[in-house]
Design an enzyme around this catalytic site. Structure first.
Site, PDB file in Angstrom:
ATOM      1  N   GLY A 134       0.153   5.309   0.175  1.00  0.00           N
ATOM      2  CA  GLY A 134      -0.887   6.319   0.333  1.00  0.00           C
ATOM      3  C   GLY A 134      -0.847   6.966   1.703  1.00  0.00           C
ATOM      4  N   LEU A 165       3.524  -1.161   4.077  1.00  0.00           N
ATOM      5  CA  LEU A 165       2.888   0.154   4.104  1.00  0.00           C
ATOM      6  C   LEU A 165       3.922   1.250   3.870  1.00  0.00           C
ATOM      7  CD1 LEU A 165       0.535  -0.169   7.224  1.00  0.00           C
ATOM      8  CD2 LEU A 165      -0.101  -0.397   4.817  1.00  0.00           C
ATOM      9  N   GLU A 166       3.694   2.065   2.838  1.00  0.00           N
ATOM     10  CA  GLU A 166       4.491   3.282   2.631  1.00  0.00           C
ATOM     11  C   GLU A 166       3.523   4.443   2.740  1.00  0.00           C
ATOM     12  OE1 GLU A 166       5.357   6.534   1.097  1.00  0.00           O
ATOM     13  OE2 GLU A 166       5.637   5.549  -0.844  1.00  0.00           O
ATOM     14  N   LEU A 167       3.580   5.124   3.888  1.00  0.00           N
ATOM     15  CA  LEU A 167       2.581   6.137   4.215  1.00  0.00           C
ATOM     16  C   LEU A 167       3.183   7.540   4.104  1.00  0.00           C
ATOM     17  CD1 LEU A 167       1.067   4.217   7.261  1.00  0.00           C
ATOM     18  CD2 LEU A 167       0.449   4.048   4.847  1.00  0.00           C
ATOM     19  N   PHE A 203       0.849  -1.200   0.000  1.00  0.00           N
ATOM     20  CA  PHE A 203       0.000   0.000   0.000  1.00  0.00           C
ATOM     21  C   PHE A 203       0.878   1.241   0.000  1.00  0.00           C
ATOM     22  CE2 PHE A 203      -1.997   3.532   2.221  1.00  0.00           C
ATOM     23  CZ  PHE A 203      -3.167   3.677   1.497  1.00  0.00           C
TER      24      PHE A 203
END
Length: 630
Positions: A315, A336-338, A313
């Site tokens: 976002g 997760l890359e937030l 993901f």
């Protein structure tokens, strides 16, 4: 060099067998020459064969009409993703209702209508996942050589069609051609090249080191495809964000279901269509790559599917948390890359003019919509005002507009920054700048929505410089994702490090200074996943593991670590010499155990023999082991 030529050409000088009574003639010379030319011929045949089976295969993918700068369409007033609700005539002619929703696609730089796309519902998403699963069964049997050929073909096509790809990305996201070249083309080419040259090395079977007790065993790790994986990606780089997870996933032997952002589904479908065409030309089932575009209320059909074996993901933190929670339904692993609030620490005595262009690109690339963009410039108090003046002078000269708007000179408008993806956050950005000024910050340029005089798009925000921002102010704590340069003072290096680590984010960072050793020391103190020294964002094109810490997410994509995350590592232990040594259970340990004392003494002695500190202790263990076996 003279000796080398002599060795090579000596047989030609002495090959005089056709002359009678020649004392220098020898059958060795004939054999030498024959062997040399035979080996060269074999090599030529092998080289041609390798090129025939491994070289890139050309393919054609029709250009969309909207990529033409002279293309024109209907201008949508106050365009948004649901404009088709207020303007039903934007829907396709074959629209027949049925409860399915649509998504309005438009150019944010000009508000030109591109198309209206039928949004996927849960049923269509499930069908696409199943098609990917069926296609992956055969794809996972392909060799690394066959997968490399797919990568080579994609790289060849991308390089030859880079201008077209850049225009497609510009049309759907409002960016400039230069931003597309840097953030879309170069980065994707870099990843393709890495997979071609190093991908197999990261996934081939590994032999691992063992210990004395297991010295008669051979320990290996194989990396098996997971099956069907998914990637849910953001809108800021439609080409790169689509291709990057796709090429990594299929190179690892998986099929992939890509959930594209609603904002760039028009371009994403075209970019993915190129991959489909490449696979078809090479004789593979294009169903291993599926594209999903849906509204958020339908996304759980993807994130909670038992057939999805991994989710990447990219976002916002808010949505990322929802994805991670949904993935727990089947314990699906998630990368997760937030969000990020990346700092650039500028150490004392840094040459500000030397690095100002890097900082301008780091802040204003893609109009600030960059996950690893520089969000905070942390500069020493003695240089703060000078840097503020340098940036303010340069930012005031930046030109905004649509690079695809027709002009007398041609389609390439001389613009520095394009539009943002939408104007949904403009009120928040203006409020943040206003609050910063109320807290004592200095703003002499920008800070508000830009009402463009020649472009119909309503998604332009003024390039802004905020000086003397407080480290704990709201504007210095939240991700802006906008064309805003934020300057923060510090008095000593420890304070700079504290400020850099003083947010809930930890994605990337930069350190600039005249002494590289000091820069590296500072870099090691930063709480983040990646750091560039005297540069910006270069860890991305180096194809290193990409990801962050804290609220910026967990896990990595990119590099060997990211590629292996898309596989199931399986440990296999075999006998090194099966004909001579294999495991057997000593009688003293065999069930039923005859003597608890002797069995304990045996295991205790074995442990002493293998792991005791010192040779005397190990020898005593050997004696105890021998005595227990009697």
């Amino acid at each position: 060099m003279h000796s080398l030529f002599y060795v090579l050409f000596h047989p030609l000088n002495t090959l005089n067998l056709w002359l009678e009574d020649d004392p220098n003639a020898s059958i060795v010379d004939v054999l030498y020459l024959f062997t040399t030319f035979s080996a060269f011929g074999i090599w030529l045949v092998f080289d041609r064969y390798q090129k025939a089976v491994n070289s890139a295969v050309p393919f054609r993918h029709p250009a969309p009409e909207a990529a033409d700068p002279n293309w024109h369409s209907r201008v949508i007033p106050n365009a948004n993703l649901r404009s088709h609700i207020q303007m039903p005539d934007l829907l396709p002619l074959q629209f027949g209702g049925g409860g399915r929703d649509y998504i309005t696609c438009f150019d944010p730089a000009s508000n030109l209508h591109l198309t209206s796309v039928l949004a996927d519902d849960a049923r269509s998403i499930e069908a696409k996942i199943k098609r990917a699963k069926n296609a992956q069964v055969k794809w996972c049997e392909t060799s690394f050589g066959e997968r490399r050929r797919v990568m080579r073909s994609l790289l060849k096509w991308l390089v030859e069609n880079q201008e077209l790809c850049a225009r497609v990305a510009c049309r759907d996201s409002g960016k400039t051609m230069v931003d597309a070249a840097l953030g879309e083309i170069l980065t994707t080419c870099s990843k393709l090249e890495w997979l071609i040259n190093h991908g197999e090395r990261a996934l081939r079977t590994e032999t691992r080191y063992s210990n004395l007790m297991m010295s008669y065993k051979k320990s290996q790790v194989i990396y098996e495809p997971k099956g069907v994986v998914s990637a849910i990606v953001s809108w800021n780089y439609p080409l790169h964000n689509a291709w990057s997870p796709i090429i990594a996933s299929i190179f690892a032997g998986n099929a992939i279901v890509l959930k594209a952002s609603e904002h760039v589904i028009w371009s994403t479908e075209w970019f993915v269509g190129a991959i489909h065409k490449c696979l078809e030309v090479l004789g593979y089932d294009a169903d291993i790559v599926q594209t999903v575009c849906c509204w958020p209320d339908q996304a759980e059909a993807l994130t909670m599917s038992p057939l999805i074996k991994h989710i990447t993901f990219i976002g916002s933190e808010e949505v990322g948390r929802k994805v991670a929670m949904a993935a727990t339904e089947h314990l699906t692993p998630v990368t997760l890359e937030l969000g990020g609030k990346d700092p650039a620490i500028i150490l004392p005595d840094t040459d500000l003019h030397k690095w100002s262009s890097i900082w301008m690109r780091g802040v204003f690339q893609n109009s600030g919509q960059n996950c690893i963009g520089i969000e905070r410039l942390i500069v020493h108090s003695d240089q703060h005002d000078e840097l503020y003046d340098i940036l303010t002078d340069r930012v005031a000269k930046l030109r905004f507009g649509s690079v695809l708007a027709p002009t007398r000179e041609g389609y390439i408008n001389t613009v520095d920054c394009g539009s943002m993806i939408s104007n949904d956050r403009f009120n928040v950005l203006e409020e943040l700048v206003f609050q910063a000024q109320e807290d004592g910050a200095r703003v002499d340029v920008g800070g508000k929505e830009l009402l463009h005089t020649s472009c119909d798009g309503k998604s332009y925000f003024q390039a802004t410089v905020v000086g003397d921002a407080k480290p704990n102010s709201r504007i210095a704590q939240v991700e802006l994702f906008a064309p805003i340069a934020l300057l923060i003072r510090y008095d000593d290096i420890d304070e700079a490090i504290t400020i850099a680590n003083g947010t809930r984010y930890g994605l990337g960072a930069s350190v600039f200074g005249p002494h590289q050793d000091l820069c590296i020391e500072v870099a090691k103190e930063l709480h983040c996943g990646m750091v560039s020294v005297n540069d910006f964002g270069v860890f991305y094109v180096s194809y290193l593991p990409f990801g962050g810490t804290k609220s910026s997410g967990y896990g990595r994509f990119g590099g060997p670590e990211g590629l292996r995350a898309l596989t199931n590592p399986k440990a296999i232990v075999t006998d090194r010499w099966p004909s001579f040594v294999q495991t057997s259970i000593p009688k003293v340990l065999d069930y039923p155990i005859r003597s608890l004392v002797r069995s304990w003494d045996f295991v205790h002695g074995l442990t002493m023999l293998l792991y005791a500190d010192g040779y005397r202790a190990r020898f005593n263990g050997l004696l105890q082991l021998t005595k227990a076996r009697r």
